[in-house]
Each structure stands twice: as C-alpha cells, then as structure tokens.
Design an enzyme around this catalytic site. Structure first.
Site, PDB file in Angstrom:
ATOM      1  N   GLU A  13       0.899  -1.093  -0.008  1.00 55.61           N
ATOM      2  CA  GLU A  13      -0.080  -0.120  -0.044  1.00 55.61           C
ATOM      3  C   GLU A  13       0.919   1.276  -0.003  1.00 55.61           C
ATOM      4  OE1 GLU A  13      -1.884  -1.401   3.758  1.00 55.61           O
ATOM      5  OE2 GLU A  13      -3.598  -0.462   2.807  1.00 55.61           O
ATOM      6  N   ILE A 173      -5.440 -14.490  13.037  1.00 58.20           N
ATOM      7  CA  ILE A 173      -6.455 -15.345  13.282  1.00 58.20           C
ATOM      8  C   ILE A 173      -6.861 -16.180  12.200  1.00 58.20           C
ATOM      9  CG2 ILE A 173      -8.992 -15.640  14.147  1.00 58.20           C
ATOM     10  CD1 ILE A 173      -6.897 -14.262  16.173  1.00 58.20           C
ATOM     11  N   GLU A 195      -3.363  -4.226  14.391  1.00 57.44           N
ATOM     12  CA  GLU A 195      -2.863  -3.022  14.673  1.00 57.44           C
ATOM     13  C   GLU A 195      -3.776  -1.914  15.182  1.00 57.44           C
ATOM     14  OE1 GLU A 195      -2.353  -4.335  11.800  1.00 57.44           O
ATOM     15  OE2 GLU A 195      -0.466  -5.425  12.062  1.00 57.44           O
ATOM     16  N   ASP A 218      -9.874 -11.935   4.058  1.00 59.73           N
ATOM     17  CA  ASP A 218      -9.762 -13.278   4.502  1.00 59.73           C
ATOM     18  C   ASP A 218     -10.887 -13.529   5.492  1.00 59.73           C
ATOM     19  OD1 ASP A 218      -8.388 -13.807   7.390  1.00 59.73           O
ATOM     20  OD2 ASP A 218      -7.211 -12.143   6.177  1.00 59.73           O
TER      21      ASP A 218
HETATM   22  N1  SAH Z   1       2.833 -11.029   5.112  1.00 56.14           N
HETATM   23  C1  SAH Z   1       3.306 -10.709   6.478  1.00 56.14           C
HETATM   24  C2  SAH Z   1       2.403 -10.751   7.460  1.00 56.14           C
HETATM   25  C3  SAH Z   1       1.291  -9.878   7.513  1.00 56.14           C
HETATM   26  S1  SAH Z   1       0.652  -9.662   8.990  1.00 56.14           S
HETATM   27  C4  SAH Z   1       4.609 -11.442   6.609  1.00 56.14           C
HETATM   28  O1  SAH Z   1       5.269 -12.209   5.844  1.00 56.14           O
HETATM   29  O2  SAH Z   1       5.216 -11.700   7.634  1.00 56.14           O
HETATM   30  C5  SAH Z   1      -1.053  -9.622   8.513  1.00 56.14           C
HETATM   31  C6  SAH Z   1      -1.566  -8.396   8.438  1.00 56.14           C
HETATM   32  O3  SAH Z   1      -2.726  -8.328   7.937  1.00 56.14           O
HETATM   33  C7  SAH Z   1      -1.588  -7.584   9.458  1.00 56.14           C
HETATM   34  O4  SAH Z   1      -1.507  -5.883   9.186  1.00 56.14           O
HETATM   35  C8  SAH Z   1      -2.888  -7.855  10.179  1.00 56.14           C
HETATM   36  O5  SAH Z   1      -3.839  -6.702  10.668  1.00 56.14           O
HETATM   37  C9  SAH Z   1      -3.869  -8.250   8.805  1.00 56.14           C
HETATM   38  N2  SAH Z   1      -4.550  -9.267   8.924  1.00 56.14           N
HETATM   39  C10 SAH Z   1      -5.468  -9.743   7.787  1.00 56.14           C
HETATM   40  N3  SAH Z   1      -6.266 -10.711   8.251  1.00 56.14           N
HETATM   41  C11 SAH Z   1      -5.929 -10.875   9.618  1.00 56.14           C
HETATM   42  C12 SAH Z   1      -6.478 -12.068  10.398  1.00 56.14           C
HETATM   43  N4  SAH Z   1      -7.464 -12.908   9.893  1.00 56.14           N
HETATM   44  N5  SAH Z   1      -5.948 -11.914  11.750  1.00 56.14           N
HETATM   45  C13 SAH Z   1      -5.235 -10.767  11.975  1.00 56.14           C
HETATM   46  N6  SAH Z   1      -4.767 -10.043  11.334  1.00 56.14           N
HETATM   47  C14 SAH Z   1      -5.131 -10.085   9.921  1.00 56.14           C
END
Ligand code: SAH
Length: 252
Positions: A13, A173, A195, A218
């Site tokens: 983004e 989650i 966050e 998701d």
């Molecule tokens: N791609 C990253 C991980 C992203 S962390 C890596 O490689 O480390 C995940 C991000 O998606 C966070 O900003 C969180 O706020 C958001 N997010 C999307 N779906 C989520 C879910 N099911 N549970 C918690 N956070 C989720």
C-alpha cells in the site's frame, strides 16, 4: 497547512502512494522510514506501520511527536468476523477493541487500564469522509481500476463498504473457534486485524484525530489465506490508494 499522517499496514500500500509523492524527504527513526512530501497538494507523512500492536503504536507515536501530524489515516487488510462480510469488502472503523487484552480480576476483560473502557472510537468527521471516499471508489473507479482477472480469482462480486467495529490483537486469526470466540466476546465486531486498536489508543491519548480503513482479505479461518500476498498486491493496495486519493480530494 494541515499535515496528514498516512500509515499503511502493508508495504504494498505504501509503495503505490510513494510513486505519487512529490518533494519527498526521507527520515529514518527506529528502523522505520518516514516519507514527508505532498500528495495531490496535501502535506503528508507516509510510513509502513510494521505489524502487531507494539510496532504500530511506536510508529504512531513517532508520527505524532516527531512529525507533528494533525490527523492519521491508517489502512490495511483484515479478516472477516461475520458471515455476511466477504473478501474484497471494506470496513471503516467505528470503535476498536483489543481482543487479547485481559487485566481481570482487576478490571473486566478487555477494559484498558487508566482509560477505563474497552473501545476507542475513531474521529467521526474522518470516519464519514472515509466512508464517502470508499463509496466513491466503488461507484466510480472500482470497475475500471481493479482487474477482472483478480476479481474472479478472489470471488469478488458486489463488494460493499461498511462502518463498524474492529478487534485487534497480536495474532493472525485463522481458526474458526478463535474467530467465533472473539466475535462473541465483543460488541458487534466485523473484522479482526493486528494493529488498529493500538493506533487508536495512542491517537486517543495524544488527542490526534484518526480514521481506519481495512479491506477484507480473508475470513479468519483456515482455508482463507488462499493467496494473501497476491490479494494484497493486486486488490487491497489498489483499494487503499483510491480511497486515500478520494479522501484527500474531498472538500469537507
Ligand atoms: N505477510 C506478512 C504478515 C502480515 S501480518 C509476513 O510475511 O510477515 C498480517 C497483516 O494482515 C496485519 O497487518 C493484520 O492486521 C492483517 N490481517 C489480515 N487478516 C488477518 C487475520 N485473519 N487475523 C489477524 N490479522 C489479519
């Protein structure tokens, strides 16, 4: 001129916004790059929040104390907590909760010490403006700007924008039991992420107006994360770009 802090929870983004940033000046603080400049004639500071509550709080504090932003817009992706919410929908946050906060028996579960409530609200003016910016995106730009290839791949048919509550915690989650527990333990939460509520707490304490938008990536369940990076790159980051552009372009 007003200075808007624009914080992205995903690097993709930030990257799109950076392509449009004029008079860019970069400053590194605490392993984060803050990009100052102008976006469509507005003074902005762009930054990647990093992931989780602690990281995002720290980034927010620097935006406020070092860069003196007058307001913060925070975007990212989130998991749906409600069966009526689909991948590709957008949530504009009303109240944000920390679903993993529990200081019982001293306080009721989820109540934040000293603040003494469970939820932190976003700024009402910004919330409505973001909702309008998102509605304009879906009505005027969506069809042209988001490739049908990805809409089909991610099964995005009639995406919608909703205002509602969001739960944040330091866990991704992806388990229906955990997802249902979060939904049942909090009032009307539509989405879960890692966050937003932390950023809201910092903004509340510093009295800086905040708006939060999240694109549903998701359903917070196991089979959900089909192709998370592909979705973020091709869909969610495009959504954020146009919604932020519309937000900055709106007069009120
Ligand atoms: N791609 C990253 C991980 C992203 S962390 C890596 O490689 O480390 C995940 C991000 O998606 C966070 O900003 C969180 O706020 C958001 N997010 C999307 N779906 C989520 C879910 N099911 N549970 C918690 N956070 C989720």
């Amino acid at each position: 001129m007003k200075k808007t802090g624009i914080m992205s929870a995903m690097v993709e983004e930030l990257d799109i916004l950076l392509k449009h940033l004029k008079n860019k000046k970069t400053q590194t603080i605490g392993q984060r790059e803050y990009y100052c400049g102008e976006l469509w004639g507005h003074n902005v500071v762009l930054v990647f929040s990093r992931w989780g509550k602690v990281a995002a709080s720290s980034t927010t504090t620097t935006l406020i104390t070092e860069f003196k932003v007058d307001e913060i817009i925070f975007s990212g992706v989130a998991g749906a907590l409600d069966g009526d919410i689909n991948i590709g929908d957008v949530i504009v946050a009303e109240n944000l909760f920390q679903h993993d906060f529990d200081a019982s028996p001293f306080l009721l579960r989820h109540v934040l010490p000293l603040i003494m409530k469970k939820e932190i609200a976003t700024n009402s003016r910004i919330k409505h403006k973001l909702f309008d910016a998102g509605s304009d995106f879906f009505n005027k730009q969506f069809k042209e700007e988001i490739s049908s290839e990805y809409l089909e791949e991610f099964d995005i048919d009639k995406p919608k924008i909703l205002m509602g509550n969001i739960a944040s915690g330091d866990q991704f989650i992806r388990d229906s039991k955990k997802r249902d527990e979060i939904r049942q333990s909090l009032d009307n939460v539509l989405a879960v992420e890692m966050e937003g509520a932390a950023v809201a707490q910092v903004c509340y304490e510093f009295e800086v107006p905040l708006g939060v938008i999240r694109t549903i990536s998701d359903d917070a369940n196991d089979e959900a994360i089909k192709d998370f990076p592909k979705f973020v790159y091709n869909v969610a980051s495009q959504y954020s770009f146009f919604i932020i552009k519309n937000y900055l372009g709106h007069k009120h």
